[in-house]
Design an enzyme around this catalytic site. Sequence first.
Site, PDB file in Angstrom:
ATOM      1  N   CYS A  19      -0.567   4.142   2.043  1.00 55.94           N
ATOM      2  CA  CYS A  19      -0.378   4.009   3.499  1.00 55.94           C
ATOM      3  C   CYS A  19       1.080   4.254   3.894  1.00 55.94           C
ATOM      4  O   CYS A  19       1.346   4.917   4.891  1.00 55.94           O
ATOM      5  CB  CYS A  19      -0.752   2.613   3.991  1.00 55.94           C
ATOM      6  SG  CYS A  19      -2.206   1.896   3.234  1.00 55.94           S
ATOM      7  N   ASP A  20       2.018   3.673   3.146  1.00 54.30           N
ATOM      8  CA  ASP A  20       3.416   3.636   3.600  1.00 54.30           C
ATOM      9  C   ASP A  20       4.366   4.551   2.833  1.00 54.30           C
ATOM     10  O   ASP A  20       5.531   4.692   3.218  1.00 54.30           O
ATOM     11  CB  ASP A  20       3.950   2.185   3.507  1.00 54.30           C
ATOM     12  CG  ASP A  20       3.145   1.238   4.377  1.00 54.30           C
ATOM     13  OD1 ASP A  20       2.563   1.714   5.368  1.00 54.30           O
ATOM     14  OD2 ASP A  20       3.093   0.035   4.072  1.00 54.30           O
ATOM     15  N   CYS A  44       0.829  -1.211   0.000  1.00 56.58           N
ATOM     16  CA  CYS A  44       0.000   0.000   0.000  1.00 56.58           C
ATOM     17  C   CYS A  44       0.862   1.261   0.000  1.00 56.58           C
ATOM     18  O   CYS A  44       1.345   1.697   1.046  1.00 56.58           O
ATOM     19  CB  CYS A  44      -0.927  -0.016   1.216  1.00 56.58           C
ATOM     20  SG  CYS A  44      -1.978   1.434   1.309  1.00 56.58           S
TER      21      CYS A  44
END
Length: 319
Positions: A140-141, A137
């Site tokens: 997200c990261d 992701c």
Amino acid sequence: MTRQEKIYDLLIIGGGPAGFSSAIYASRSQMSVLVIESMLSGGQIATTEKMENYPGFPDGVNGMEFGQLLEKQARTFGSEMVLATVTGVSLQERIKQVHTTEGTFRGRSVVIATGTRSRPLGVPGEEELKGKGVSYCATCDGFFYQERTVMVVGGGDSALEEALVLTKFASKVYVVHRREELRAIAILQERAHANSKIELILNTEVAKFNGDERLESVTLHNKVQNKTWDLPVDGLFLYVGLIPNTEFLAKAIEQNEHGYLLATEEMETSIAGVFVAGDLRVKSLRQVVTAVADGAIAAFSAAHYVDELNESERRQNDE
Ligand code: NAP
């Protein structure tokens, strides 16, 4: 009465666009509805930074925000929601049961809308370095890789879209694809080619991930040149396709060889009273816009099914 004691008109498994669209349509038609979601409202789209192709949002919409709006809209019309992981189902009876980590829920009909998840690549080092440099992701990261070097594996829409997201943080983004031609739509290919931070490495497969505490490098193999080398990277993002989340059904519903569920145009499955909506069914276009359409149709079919069920129960009681 607790949720576990109640018999709902409709149980919806999955709180993504398909599930919440079903909930909105069903609760607006006066059905009692429980949405069972294991993580985050919005499903996979919640991990997308910007959705640009959903009609009505000319400037795009953030995936997480879109998921929250769907949940809010479903709750407005009376849908209930529970955070729980489904562990099994008993779907053949008139009153269907969905077993979860929060107990068993009962309903006259069920919509399955559990979507898909990222497919692992299955090479040495992947499992060990998951969360230690290996991610699924970028939204997200990606933030953790400011001015770092990252790699994206895959040649589809997800790979290019997320590679473009990563260019906001990283100083260099390699995109490794196993073939000469990318699979992604033209507009994403154009944007990737135009971005100076992105370097495409084609005809190349990932052989293994290297690193002890964290990912340090990736061993690549170019099939055309028959060349193998190690490329140092700080982070790696895998976008090599999807797997349908259908394991909890234990093949109770007819599916194809890849685990995607078979359904009619009315979203009916092989079991009466059980409907399917969204990415986990066999279909040609997996998009939010088709998921919400599936959800609406599944709710309509479930309402029709429950009406008939109630009518036949009334007739039986009268006899
Ligand atoms: P996808 O379209 O299935 O693409 C997967 C990519 O991974 C392909 O390029 C494939 O290579 C590669 N791949 C698969 N197995 C591999 C392996 N073992 N080793 C190396 N590479 C491998 O998956 P996706 O990109 O996640 O997209 C899924 C669906 O969501 C699609 O229908 C897509 O259109 C949709 N989507 C749409 C948008 C958008 O509209 N903006 C954004 C994201 C996703 P090959 O090409 O050689 O098969």
